[in-house]
Design a protein around this motif. Sequence first.
Motif, PDB file in Angstrom:
ATOM      1  N   HIS A   5       0.887  -1.298  -0.013  1.00 39.99           N
ATOM      2  CA  HIS A   5       0.163   0.141  -0.100  1.00 39.99           C
ATOM      3  C   HIS A   5       0.832   1.382   0.180  1.00 39.99           C
ATOM      4  O   HIS A   5       0.609   2.269  -0.586  1.00 39.99           O
ATOM      5  N   ASP A   6       1.879   1.371   0.793  1.00 38.27           N
ATOM      6  CA  ASP A   6       2.697   2.457   0.741  1.00 38.27           C
ATOM      7  C   ASP A   6       3.654   2.721  -0.601  1.00 38.27           C
ATOM      8  O   ASP A   6       3.577   3.757  -0.993  1.00 38.27           O
ATOM      9  N   LEU A  11       4.233   5.601  -5.409  1.00 39.76           N
ATOM     10  CA  LEU A  11       4.110   5.474  -7.048  1.00 39.76           C
ATOM     11  C   LEU A  11       3.100   6.470  -7.635  1.00 39.76           C
ATOM     12  O   LEU A  11       3.324   7.228  -8.768  1.00 39.76           O
ATOM     13  N   ASP A  12       1.914   6.435  -6.974  1.00 39.37           N
ATOM     14  CA  ASP A  12       1.141   7.420  -7.506  1.00 39.37           C
ATOM     15  C   ASP A  12       1.519   9.043  -7.245  1.00 39.37           C
ATOM     16  O   ASP A  12       1.321   9.657  -8.141  1.00 39.37           O
ATOM     17  N   SER A  28      -0.740  -1.406 -10.865  1.00 38.85           N
ATOM     18  CA  SER A  28      -0.510  -2.821 -10.441  1.00 38.85           C
ATOM     19  C   SER A  28       0.585  -3.407 -11.276  1.00 38.85           C
ATOM     20  O   SER A  28       1.364  -4.267 -10.641  1.00 38.85           O
ATOM     21  N   ALA A  29       0.672  -3.184 -12.389  1.00 37.48           N
ATOM     22  CA  ALA A  29       1.609  -3.785 -13.384  1.00 37.48           C
ATOM     23  C   ALA A  29       3.150  -3.510 -13.144  1.00 37.48           C
ATOM     24  O   ALA A  29       4.055  -4.337 -12.969  1.00 37.48           O
TER      25      ALA A  29
END
Length: 225
Positions: A5-6, A11-12, A28-29
Amino acid sequence: MTQDHDYAQRLDAAAKALEIDLDLEQSSALLGYIAQLQRWNRTYNLTALRDPEQMLIQHLFDSLAVVGPLDQILYKNTVSTKPLVVDVGSGAGLPGVVLAIMRPHWTIRCVDAVEKKMAFVRQMASVLKLPNLHAVHARVETLPSLEADIVISRAFASLLDFATLAGSHVAQGGQLAAMKGREPLDEIDTLEQQTDWRSRHVQTLHVPELNAQRCLVWLSRQGSS
């Protein structure tokens, strides 16, 4: 908060900092790719980095940093609706796998002389369902011309060696793009003294969470458009 989750949140945030649109499937990829790289690395030694934290920043974020610059060049210069980008000395698919995830309409060819690394990239194309990603096990100088819009390298060789070994794979009007740390002024001088390749532009890259200099050196043949 779990590590997954972190990493997803970071990444976002990195994508936002780089002004890249990132959907859930791509996120996800990308995280799946890093997880697979960690798993394979225990057996096959694909990369010197072992720490997942370092992989996230120095592999994933570093590769994401070139997506925007490649967009600018390809959308401005190419007449093809499906550009070809060749990643030379790709290793475990950096930045090639990341580019294939982020830009499914680009054709990505990863080239490396080490079979186990290309086996990993082939596995990623299958597992991550990336039909635009192709692994080529060969020394780049032995291949017939691939006629790429952009040939990119990351920590592959000096600019002179990069242009000498991979320059034949650039299509007319295409460019070489070398991912580097500090601006390689000495390498540029040597390249321009010994070849017909010229540095068009040295583009500063801002890699999220990385406290180090990064740049992208754009090279084109003298006299080309």
